[in-house]
Design an enzyme around this catalytic site. Structure first.
Site, PDB file in Angstrom:
ATOM      1  CB  SER A 284       3.088  -0.886  -9.294  1.00  0.00           C
ATOM      2  OG  SER A 284       2.499  -0.511  -8.196  1.00  0.00           O
TER       3      SER A 284
HETATM    4  C1  LIG Z   1      -0.396  -1.376  -5.452  1.00  0.00           C
HETATM    5  S1  LIG Z   1       0.165  -2.036  -3.780  1.00  0.00           S
HETATM    6  C2  LIG Z   1       1.794  -0.963  -3.611  1.00  0.00           C
HETATM    7  C3  LIG Z   1       2.711  -1.395  -4.658  1.00  0.00           C
HETATM    8  C4  LIG Z   1       4.057  -1.114  -3.954  1.00  0.00           C
HETATM    9  N1  LIG Z   1       4.500   0.358  -3.936  1.00  0.00           N
HETATM   10  C5  LIG Z   1       5.188  -1.962  -4.424  1.00  0.00           C
HETATM   11  O1  LIG Z   1       6.159  -1.356  -5.339  1.00  0.00           O
HETATM   12  O2  LIG Z   1       5.481  -3.140  -4.116  1.00  0.00           O
HETATM   13  C6  LIG Z   1      -0.770  -0.863  -2.898  1.00  0.00           C
HETATM   14  C7  LIG Z   1      -0.468  -1.128  -1.405  1.00  0.00           C
HETATM   15  O3  LIG Z   1      -1.338  -0.125  -0.635  1.00  0.00           O
HETATM   16  C8  LIG Z   1      -1.546  -0.722   0.716  1.00  0.00           C
HETATM   17  N2  LIG Z   1      -2.590   0.267   1.233  1.00  0.00           N
HETATM   18  C9  LIG Z   1      -4.098   0.306   0.824  1.00  0.00           C
HETATM   19  N3  LIG Z   1      -4.780   1.058   1.695  1.00  0.00           N
HETATM   20  C10 LIG Z   1      -3.802   1.545   2.341  1.00  0.00           C
HETATM   21  C11 LIG Z   1      -3.933   2.725   3.407  1.00  0.00           C
HETATM   22  N4  LIG Z   1      -4.832   3.344   3.773  1.00  0.00           N
HETATM   23  N5  LIG Z   1      -2.659   2.763   3.976  1.00  0.00           N
HETATM   24  C12 LIG Z   1      -1.721   2.436   3.913  1.00  0.00           C
HETATM   25  N6  LIG Z   1      -1.249   1.333   2.870  1.00  0.00           N
HETATM   26  C13 LIG Z   1      -2.419   1.112   2.111  1.00  0.00           C
HETATM   27  C14 LIG Z   1      -1.936  -1.891   0.169  1.00  0.00           C
HETATM   28  O4  LIG Z   1      -2.289  -3.116   1.361  1.00  0.00           O
HETATM   29  C15 LIG Z   1      -1.152  -2.381  -0.662  1.00  0.00           C
HETATM   30  O5  LIG Z   1       0.069  -3.229  -0.386  1.00  0.00           O
END
Ligand SMILES: C[S@@+](CC[C@H](N)C(=O)[O-])C[C@H]1O[C@@H](n2cnc3c(N)ncnc32)[C@H](O)[C@@H]1O
Length: 311
Positions: free
Chosen positions: A107
């Site tokens: 992000s």
């Molecule tokens: C915007 S990214 C995260 C950014 C992260 N916080 C960083 O600083 O790199 C969103 C993440 O949520 C994960 N995600 C999506 N659905 C999810 C779920 N149901 N449970 C856990 N993780 C999930 C995706 O695979 C993705 O890696």
């Protein structure tokens, strides 16, 4: 010795300081963590820029080919960098792509900082993070609450494994759970804070059960306004929570909540409930049928629609 990356980090912080209320304001711990945690350590060598170039493709930034361009992108305050497309079916070695199905990213720094501002964890708080991604946000949280108090859930096995390695290279590792964050993590409950870095259409009920009374949930919430909004909820520990929308942001959805649903079924008021009053000196938008409802929100500071140009 101050490296180029550190200088870029300071410049990024100074830029974020111009965005108004929230962010680092009143959060010295966050400023210190932001300066201490090298964001570049968490970013893969090859990432996609999230806006199309003149050729209609999302450009690939490759650290080994153009290191200065890559590091400049890492510290653009309003740029998320895409780390996975179409759940990995399109790979960085495929190069620039026209596919906009982003499924993981790091992000943008400004949004990471603002979400942590509103989460406002205290030293020693038990924290659950949903959506580990690169682990960058996790590392900032860890700096505040300690690795032993932090659980983070990532649904994608490969992304979770990489985050474990990346976080491990810096010392103590929080618990990185491979699983579906919609169900939270009951064995670690109750939590004082829950942060989701993937957007929800509906707040999962498991989260409400796993956050203690007075505890806080911060998550992007899908809205009918063609963007997500940052939502902050305070829980009562008995399955209820109330709170407010803070500002517009843009996030990828939780995997199980990708499919659109009717906004009426999600509790959104119908359009006529938004009352617009325009006079010579002001415009007011209020929610609800009554005259006494407060303003829905004011547009100020940095919002989701502002973007950085590709370096
Ligand atoms: C915007 S990214 C995260 C950014 C992260 N916080 C960083 O600083 O790199 C969103 C993440 O949520 C994960 N995600 C999506 N659905 C999810 C779920 N149901 N449970 C856990 N993780 C999930 C995706 O695979 C993705 O890696």
């Amino acid at each position: 010795m101050r490296t180029d990356a550190y200088r870029l980090r300071v410049a990024c912080m100074e830029r974020i300081d111009t965005y108004g209320a929230g962010y680092f304001h009143g959060r010295d711990w966050l400023r210190k963590a932001f300066l201490a945690v090298p964001r570049e350590h968490f970013v893969p060598d090859r990432v996609w820029w999230p806006q199309r170039g003149a050729d209609g493709l999302f450009p690939l930034l490759d650290r080994r080919v153009r290191p200065r361009r890559w590091i400049a992108a890492v510290y653009r305050p309003l740029a998320a960098l895409v780390t996975q497309i179409a759940d990995g079916r399109i790979r960085p070695e495929d190069g620039p792509t026209d596919c906009a199905e982003f499924t993981s990213s790091i992000s943008c720094p400004a949004v990471v900082v603002d979400m942590l501002h509103h989460l406002d964890p205290r030293p020693g708080d038990r924290v659950l993070e949903i959506g580990t991604g690169t682990g960058y946000n996790t590392a900032l949280l860890q700096a505040r609450v300690g690795a032993g108090n932090l659980d983070t859930i990532e649904i994608d096995e490969g992304i979770a494994a990489r985050a474990r390695t990346t976080l491990g290279a810096r010392g103590a590792v929080p618990r990185v759970i491979t699983g579906d964050g919609e169900y939270g993590h009951a064995p670690g409950a109750p939590y004082d804070r829950l942060l989701s870095t993937a957007a929800v259409r509906e707040v999962p009920r498991a989260w409400l059960r796993q956050v203690r009374a007075g505890g806080v949930i911060v998550t992007p919430l899908d809205t009918p306004f063609n963007c997500d909004a940052l939502l902050r909820l305070v829980c009562d520990g008995a399955g209820h929570a109330t709170g407010h929308l803070i500002k517009g942001i843009g996030f990828m959805k939780l995997r199980g909540q990708r499919a659109p649903r009717s906004y009426a079924s999600l509790g959104w008021p119908p359009w006529p409930s938004y009352r617009v009053t325009v006079g010579p000196d002001e415009q007011r938008i209020t929610a609800g049928a009554g005259e006494d409802e407060g303003p829905v929100g004011s547009i100020s500071g940095t919002s989701w629609c502002e973007r950085d140009a590709c370096p």
